[in-house]
Design an enzyme around this catalytic site. Structure first.
Site, PDB file in Angstrom:
ATOM      1  N   LYS A   1       0.855  -1.190   0.000  1.00 56.31           N
ATOM      2  CA  LYS A   1       0.000   0.000   0.000  1.00 56.31           C
ATOM      3  C   LYS A   1       0.887   1.234   0.000  1.00 56.31           C
ATOM      4  O   LYS A   1       1.864   1.300   0.757  1.00 56.31           O
ATOM      5  CB  LYS A   1      -0.890  -0.016   1.247  1.00 56.31           C
ATOM      6  CG  LYS A   1      -1.912   1.106   1.286  1.00 56.31           C
ATOM      7  CD  LYS A   1      -2.854   0.948   2.470  1.00 56.31           C
ATOM      8  CE  LYS A   1      -2.295   1.496   3.769  1.00 56.31           C
ATOM      9  NZ  LYS A   1      -1.924   2.914   3.744  1.00 56.31           N
TER      10      LYS A   1
ATOM     11  N   LYS B   1      -7.976   7.281  -0.503  1.00 60.71           N
ATOM     12  CA  LYS B   1      -9.202   7.620   0.243  1.00 60.71           C
ATOM     13  C   LYS B   1     -10.043   8.636  -0.527  1.00 60.71           C
ATOM     14  O   LYS B   1     -10.375   9.716  -0.026  1.00 60.71           O
ATOM     15  CB  LYS B   1      -8.892   8.111   1.659  1.00 60.71           C
ATOM     16  CG  LYS B   1      -8.226   7.026   2.519  1.00 60.71           C
ATOM     17  CD  LYS B   1      -8.119   7.437   3.975  1.00 60.71           C
ATOM     18  CE  LYS B   1      -7.462   6.380   4.836  1.00 60.71           C
ATOM     19  NZ  LYS B   1      -6.003   6.242   4.621  1.00 60.71           N
TER      20      LYS B   1
HETATM   21  O1  S5P Z   1      -8.319   3.433   9.680  1.00 58.30           O
HETATM   22  C1  S5P Z   1      -7.278   3.514   9.056  1.00 58.30           C
HETATM   23  C2  S5P Z   1      -7.242   3.385   7.675  1.00 58.30           C
HETATM   24  C3  S5P Z   1      -6.014   3.424   7.026  1.00 58.30           C
HETATM   25  S1  S5P Z   1      -5.997   3.108   5.339  1.00 58.30           S
HETATM   26  N1  S5P Z   1      -6.106   3.683   9.723  1.00 58.30           N
HETATM   27  C4  S5P Z   1      -4.885   3.745   9.077  1.00 58.30           C
HETATM   28  O2  S5P Z   1      -3.873   3.867   9.753  1.00 58.30           O
HETATM   29  N2  S5P Z   1      -4.834   3.643   7.707  1.00 58.30           N
HETATM   30  C5  S5P Z   1      -3.554   3.733   6.964  1.00 58.30           C
HETATM   31  O3  S5P Z   1      -2.757   2.613   7.339  1.00 58.30           O
HETATM   32  C6  S5P Z   1      -2.709   4.974   7.233  1.00 58.30           C
HETATM   33  O4  S5P Z   1      -2.989   5.987   6.289  1.00 58.30           O
HETATM   34  C7  S5P Z   1      -1.294   4.457   7.109  1.00 58.30           C
HETATM   35  O5  S5P Z   1      -0.873   4.495   5.756  1.00 58.30           O
HETATM   36  C8  S5P Z   1      -1.392   2.999   7.529  1.00 58.30           C
HETATM   37  C9  S5P Z   1      -1.030   2.716   8.965  1.00 58.30           C
HETATM   38  O6  S5P Z   1       0.301   3.046   9.203  1.00 58.30           O
HETATM   39  P1  S5P Z   1       1.056   2.706  10.567  1.00 58.30           P
HETATM   40  O7  S5P Z   1       2.425   3.246  10.327  1.00 58.30           O
HETATM   41  O8  S5P Z   1       0.345   3.385  11.686  1.00 58.30           O
HETATM   42  O9  S5P Z   1       1.045   1.183  10.696  1.00 58.30           O
END
Ligand code: S5P
Length: 259
Positions: free
Chosen positions: A61, A94
């Site tokens: 992603k 999104k």
């Molecule tokens: O509810 C959500 C939906 C998404 S798509 N919460 C999220 O964190 N995301 C995405 O998932 C966010 O934009 C980021 O790219 C990823 C989580 O990243 P992390 O570094 O916190 O694991």
């Protein structure tokens, strides 16, 4: 207690969204339900991690608008890498606007529709958003593209709950050929869809900006099919080792649940 969800075989044969059987067969053959959230700001870093962990993930992603040197050509390079290592590419755009605007955005400057197998979509504007994205695609590409609807979010105080989330499920039911599933925090919706879950970390409980984390096993117990993991991996001293651990633990949990 192990819930009695339909076996993967049902979804392999009965899915109207053709990317569902494709993804499930990748997951099975590579033994992974891990989606790496490659939130790097340089394309070189994304290329590097693809070569390092491409064999251990089922999806990658990206947020193309945080990559400083991104272009439509780089998108096609990412697509080539995904074909080499057999994973799907998700652009976490999104999309949230009216149909006509998202149609232009999807096929616009960065040609997201040319290289992203899957894009993420909010339901806030109603079903016209999904319809608009669909109309941006030529007929012959419809079976090669899908969307994930954001039904619930991992962040503190998210407004995507209750009736809002239910409304998102209703949008999905209108486009079963194009909606692969949900980004969610529970086993929401019909079992014909796949649940992708972010907010996963092996060591942290959250960040300073409202993100909330759980372990891979807890995510699967909450209903995840695909685990979205970002900073736990990309900020690690040894990202490859962390990918392998997330792959192993996530897939073992998912397999045991028989989703
Ligand atoms: O509810 C959500 C939906 C998404 S798509 N919460 C999220 O964190 N995301 C995405 O998932 C966010 O934009 C980021 O790219 C990823 C989580 O990243 P992390 O570094 O916190 O694991």
């Amino acid at each position: 207690k192990i819930p009695n969800y339909p076996m993967q075989a049902d979804r392999l044969t009965n899915s109207e969204c053709k990317l569902i059987p494709k993804l499930l067969s990748i997951m099975k053959s590579k033994q992974t339900n891990l989606c790496l959230s490659a939130d790097y700001t340089s394309f070189e870093a994304i290329e590097k991690i693809c070569h390092q962990v491409g064999n251990y993930i089922c999806a990658l992603k990206v947020h193309h608008d945080i990559i400083e040197d991104f272009s439509a050509e780089k998108g096609l390079m990412l697509k080539e890498l995904s074909e080499k290592y057999q994973f799907l590419v998700v652009e976490d755009r999104k999309f949230a606007d009216i149909g006509n605007t998202v149609k232009e955005q999807y096929a616009g400057k960065f040609k997201v529709s040319d290289w992203a197998d899957i894009v993420t979509v909010h339901g806030i504007a109603g079903s016209g958003t999904v319809e608009g994205l669909k109309t941006a695609l030529p007929e012959e590409m419809l079976q090669e593209r899908a969307v994930l609807l954001i039904a619930e979010m991992s962040s503190d105080g998210s407004l995507a709950v209750g009736d809002y989330s239910k409304g998102v499920l209703e949008i999905a039911e209108k486009f079963p050929d194009f909606v692969m599933g949900f980004v969610c925090q529970s086993r929401i919706g019909s079992d014909k869809f796949l649940r992708w879950m972010p907010g996963i970390h092996l060591a942290a409980e959250g960040d300073s900006l409202g993100q909330k984390y759980k372990l891979p096993e807890a995510a699967v117990a909450q209903g995840a099919d695909i685990l979205i993991v970002g900073r736990c991996i990309i900020n690690a001293d040894d990202p490859v080792a962390v990918v392998k651990e997330c792959q192993k633990r996530g897939y073992a949990a998912w397999d045991a649940f028989g989703y």
